[in-house]
Write an enzyme that holds these catalytic residues in place. Structure first.
Site: not given
Length: 244
Positions: A67, A134, A136, A141
């Site tokens: 990313d 979370n 990811h 996400e």
């Protein structure tokens, strides 16, 4: 799925470096999917040390990063291209033309399409991952479809807060609101996956990844469906696991 619980961050990073170096030595022209952030920092230190001490060559290795922040030039100190250059690539003999990081500027859809096409052609032999608090992976996400390929995504507030604490001197206003990331399908298409996680804030997503249901609510849980996954964590990240 293989799970390794190490005594410390350093021990876990050393174990991960052995896996990556074994991949490189077995296939000197491997295609490595690489990750950024605080999780792999010590791993990259070990890889650089090995290069200096043992001369393990990267000249035929191709790298494909997960990313990149949207809106940052590759020369920006907080960009992921800059991170990779500073922490690994500048210290080994990888060829510049073999370094691939998603473009964070320009026509974003064209950039995503080009990265997808390259991944489809080249393939990834071993994909390195961290995991967000979370759940990811990459910047996929919660709620990201498992069929998603490289795309631009709006980052959750919690993700931006985590990254602000680690890399932006606590200033969330400096953290970009969007990022370009390999999609979950790109990650699942890799031949092998190596995921690392450390600290109590990773304990719940690790619990779901290892013991929970597969759900887009915790994107990393999809790795239960991958045929070759190794997870390396410390005791804090393992603290919510219930099964022996």
């Amino acid at each position: 799925m293989k799970l390794i619980i190490a005594d410390s961050y350093e021990a876990a990073s050393l174990e991960a470096s052995k896996i990556l170096l074994e991949q490189i030595k077995e296939n000197p022209s491997s295609h490595l999917g690489l990750a950024t952030g605080s999780t792999p920092l010590k791993l990259y230190e070990y890889m650089v040390a090995d290069f200096k001490e043992n001369g393990t060559s990267y000249k035929d290795i191709k790298s494909f990063n997960l990313d990149e922040y949207f809106g940052l030039e590759g020369t920006h100190p907080q960009s992921y291209r800059y991170f990779m250059m500073e922490n690994l690539f500048n210290h080994v003999d990888i060829l510049p033309e073999n370094i691939h990081v998603p473009a964070g500027q320009g026509d974003i859809q064209e950039n995503c399409d080009a990265y997808n096409a390259m991944l489809a052609t080249e393939g990834v032999d071993l994909q390195l991952l961290g995991i967000g608090s979370n759940g990811h992976i990459g910047f996929n996400e919660p709620g990201t479809p498992f069929t998603q390929v490289t795309h631009c995504i709006e980052l959750e507030e919690g993700t931006r807060q985590d990254n602000a604490r680690l890399f932006f001197d606590g200033n969330i206003d400096e953290v970009p609101t969007h990022a370009v990331t390999m999609g979950i399908k790109n990650i699942m298409d890799s031949k092998k996956v190596l995921l690392m996680a450390f600290g109590e804030n990773k304990a719940e997503p690790i619990r779901v990844l290892v013991e929970g249901e597969v759900s887009v609510d915790v994107p990393a849980s999809v790795l239960q469906n991958h045929p070759d996954v190794t997870i390396i964590i410390d005791k804090a990240a393992a603290s919510k696991l219930t099964k022996k």
